[in-house]
Design an enzyme around this catalytic site. Sequence first.
Site, PDB file in Angstrom:
ATOM      1  N   GLY A 242       0.723  -1.157  -0.013  1.00  0.00           N
ATOM      2  CA  GLY A 242      -0.021  -0.049  -0.013  1.00  0.00           C
ATOM      3  C   GLY A 242       0.979   1.367   0.084  1.00  0.00           C
ATOM      4  CB  ILE A 468      -0.171  -2.986   3.959  1.00  0.00           C
ATOM      5  CG1 ILE A 468       0.789  -2.139   4.737  1.00  0.00           C
ATOM      6  CG2 ILE A 468      -1.831  -2.258   4.086  1.00  0.00           C
ATOM      7  CD1 ILE A 468       0.733  -0.797   4.617  1.00  0.00           C
ATOM      8  N   GLY A 469       1.685  -6.103   4.531  1.00  0.00           N
ATOM      9  CA  GLY A 469       2.969  -6.631   4.402  1.00  0.00           C
ATOM     10  C   GLY A 469       3.960  -6.269   5.278  1.00  0.00           C
ATOM     11  CB  THR A 470       3.899  -4.024   8.290  1.00  0.00           C
ATOM     12  OG1 THR A 470       2.607  -4.304   8.745  1.00  0.00           O
ATOM     13  CG2 THR A 470       3.836  -3.016   7.249  1.00  0.00           C
ATOM     14  CG  LEU A 632       6.795  -5.291  18.968  1.00  0.00           C
ATOM     15  CD1 LEU A 632       5.512  -5.191  18.553  1.00  0.00           C
ATOM     16  CD2 LEU A 632       6.790  -5.502  20.466  1.00  0.00           C
ATOM     17  N   GLY A 706       8.038   1.505  10.020  1.00  0.00           N
ATOM     18  CA  GLY A 706       7.581   1.280   8.641  1.00  0.00           C
ATOM     19  C   GLY A 706       8.072   2.294   8.064  1.00  0.00           C
ATOM     20  CD  GLU A 707       5.373   5.529   7.594  1.00  0.00           C
ATOM     21  OE1 GLU A 707       5.244   6.366   6.693  1.00  0.00           O
ATOM     22  OE2 GLU A 707       4.701   4.549   7.866  1.00  0.00           O
TER      23      GLU A 707
END
Length: 740
Positions: A242, A468-470, A632, A706-707
Site C-alpha cells: 500500500g 499491508i505486508g508489515t 517486537l 515502517g517509515e
Amino acid sequence: MTTAYIGQPIDRVDGLAKVTGEAKYAAEYHVPGLAYGWVVSSAAARGKIAAIDASEALNLPGVIHVFTHENTSGLAWFDRSYRDHSAPPGSPFRPLHDAEIHFSAQPIALVVAETLELARYASTLVRVEYERATHSTDLEAHLAEAYEPKERSGIKPPPKPRGRADEAFARAAVQVDAQYLAPVEHHNPMEMFATTVVRDEHGTLTVYDKTQGVQNVRNYLCNVFGFSTTELRVVSAFVGGGFGSGLRPQYQVFLAVLAARELKRSVRVCLTRQQMFSFGHRPTTRQRMALGASADGALEAVVHEAVAETSRFEDYSEEVVNWSGLLYRCDNVRLDHKVVQLDLCTPIDMRAPGAVWGLFALESAMDELAVKLGMDPIELRLKNYVEKDMNEDKPFSSKELRECYRQGAERFGWTSRDPRPGSMRRGSTRIGWGMAGGCWESTQQIASSRAVLTVDGKLTVSSATEDIGTGTYTIMTQIAAEALGLPMGDVTFKLGDSNLPEAPVQGGSFTASSVGSAVKAACDAVRKTLFGLARKVDDSPLAKAALDDVDFADGRIYLRGDPSRSVSVADAMRHGKVEAIDEEASAGPSSKQHQFSRYVHSAVFTEVEVDEDFGTVRVTRALSAVAGGRVLNPKTARSQVMGGVVWGIGSALVEASVIDHAFGRFINHNLADYHVPVNADIHDVEVIFVKERDEVVNPLGTKGLGEIGVVGVAAAVANAVFHATGKRVRELPITLDKLL
C-alpha cells in the site's frame, strides 16, 4: 518461568498462505454471476465533457450498463460535506458527479459487462467530446501562486519562528543557501487497486477491497450511499502493498458498489497499472535550505522553506519543514510550507510523507555545511546534537540517535573515509561514502481488540486493522501468545474485517503501537479472568497468590519461583464451568505521553560507485542504524527497514513520475518507464537495531518502523555521490545526465 515470543525473529504466520496462493486478495473472490466493470479515463486534463455516447458499447451482447454522470444521481455523496477519515481539507473528488474534468485520466464512465474482456473492449467504444480548458500542471511555473493552507487536517503546521533566523543567517561566518527539487513519485504497490462486491439474496453487500483501512472504507460507503453498517461489510484480509496509497478509498470501490447497488448483482472493478497513476502520489516539492554556522560548526540559523503541489479541490500538505527545527540545536529557526494548486489529483501520504523530501534537503545541506567547515559530517551532527524537541520545548521520551551514529559508523568503517571528494577509487570507478540522520514520529491511536479463549486452550484475537505486508498478523500473534503463555500455533489473529473491533487505518507507523497495545489489554483482561478461575480450583496452589505472583506458560499458570505449583488453563476453565472467556478492551494515548516528544531515529550510511566515463551510479553498500524502542520481531522489523532503504535508493537514483505539461498527464505510467529498483540495483543492505528503552511511548515500549527505513537514505546517497565526484546534485533523481 515465562513464554517469551516478543523480541524473537519468528517467521510470518501468514507466510505459508501467501506462498501457496491460499491468501486471497481483493480481485480473487469468485462468485456465480459476477459482472465486470472497466473504467473509462478522461483524455483531457481540465474542462468539461461536452457529449458522451455509449450507444455503440451498449449494442454489444453481454454489455449490461454504462455508468456516466448523465445517469448517476441521488447519492449522499453529492453533498460535499462528507470527507473520509484520511481526507485533507477541501471537497473530495466525486466520481461521475458531473461533466467537470479536474485532472487527466479522471474516471468518466464505467462499462459493466458479463466478462472482463468484453467490458475492456466496450470501453473503447464509448465516444467522448470535450470542451477543453487551459490546464496547469507545472509547479515551477506557478511558484508565485503559493499559499499557506488555512487548515491542515491533523498535519502539524510549521512551528512559529524562534529567534531571528534571517538576521542570524546574514551574519553567520559559514553559510549554505541552496535549492532542492524533488519530483512526483507514485506508490506502485504490486497489487493494483481492485474491489469485488458480492451481493447476497437479501441485498447485503460484502465489499472485498484493496485498502489500508476497512472501517474507513465502510464509513465512506455508508455515508455516500446511505447504507447502514448492517447492510454493508468491508473485508481486506490480505493487501499486496500500500505504502499509503490505500489510506483513502480510491474511486474503484465507489464505482463497484454503485454498479452492484444499481444492477442488483455482484460486480468487480480492477484498475490497470496505467490507472494507478490517476490518483494520489508523493507531491513534487521545491525547497530552500539555508544554514548558518559559526567557524566551529555551531548552528546559528536555520531557514527551511518548501513549496509543494496540491489539487484545486483539496489542500493536501505534509510536514516537510518541521524536521529542521527538531533534529538540531539552533536558537534562530524559520520554517515555512506552502502549496500551489494544480490540475492534478490530490496527493496522498506516501511512506514517511514530508520527511522523505524534508530530510533530503536538510541532511544534504548539513553535508554541504560540513564540507565548507572542513568537518566530518558526523562530528557536525554531534556538535549540534539536541536532547529535547526545540519545536515544542519538550524532552524526548527516548533518543539514542547518538548511539546510532556511533554503531553505524563503526560497522560501516567510517573512520577509513578520506574526506577529499574524488579521492577514493577502484580502478576507473570513483567511490563515495555518505551519511545522513533521520527521524519519524512515534504515535499511538485509539484501538480496540477482542480476545476469546476456549476451554481447549485455543485463543482467537481480533481487531479491524490491516496487514499491508508489515508483519501485523505475526507480531499481534506474538503479543497475544506471550500474554497468556500459549504456543503460537494455538493463537489466531483476525484482521481486515470492518465488523471487528475498532482500529485506525494502517499507516504512519502507529499500528504496532496502537493495535498492539489493544491486543495486550484484551489478553491481559483474559489473563485476569483466567487467574481468578485458577485460584478457585479445589486445593489450588494459587489460592493465596496475586496476579503479579504468577507466570503463564505452556498452557499453565505457575507460581513464580516454584514451577512445581501450577494450575492448567483447561482445569481452571472446566472447574469454573466456563467454555470460553471473551474479553474486549481498548487502548489509547496516555496523558503522560503528551508531556514528551516521541520519535524513532536513524543514521544511514551509503557507499556508491560512480563510473568515470558514463556517470552511472551504483549503491554498493547501505547501512541503517535504527533506535526504535522495543523491537517486537527482529525479522519482520529488519524487512521493514530494508524495504525502506531500497525505496530510498530508488528515490535517489531512479524514481520520478514525468508529466508532459502539454497534456497535463503522467507519461511514464507503467513499470517499464517508471523505474523502481530491481535486484540488480540492490547490493549489501545492513540493518542495526540500537537498544532503546522507552516507558512512555506506549505500554509495549515499541516505536513504529515502517517509515524510518526510507528517511534520510536519498540524502545519504546524494552525499556519497558528491564525495565520489565533487559534484553536488540537488535535484532528484540523480541520473547520469546530471553527472556527465
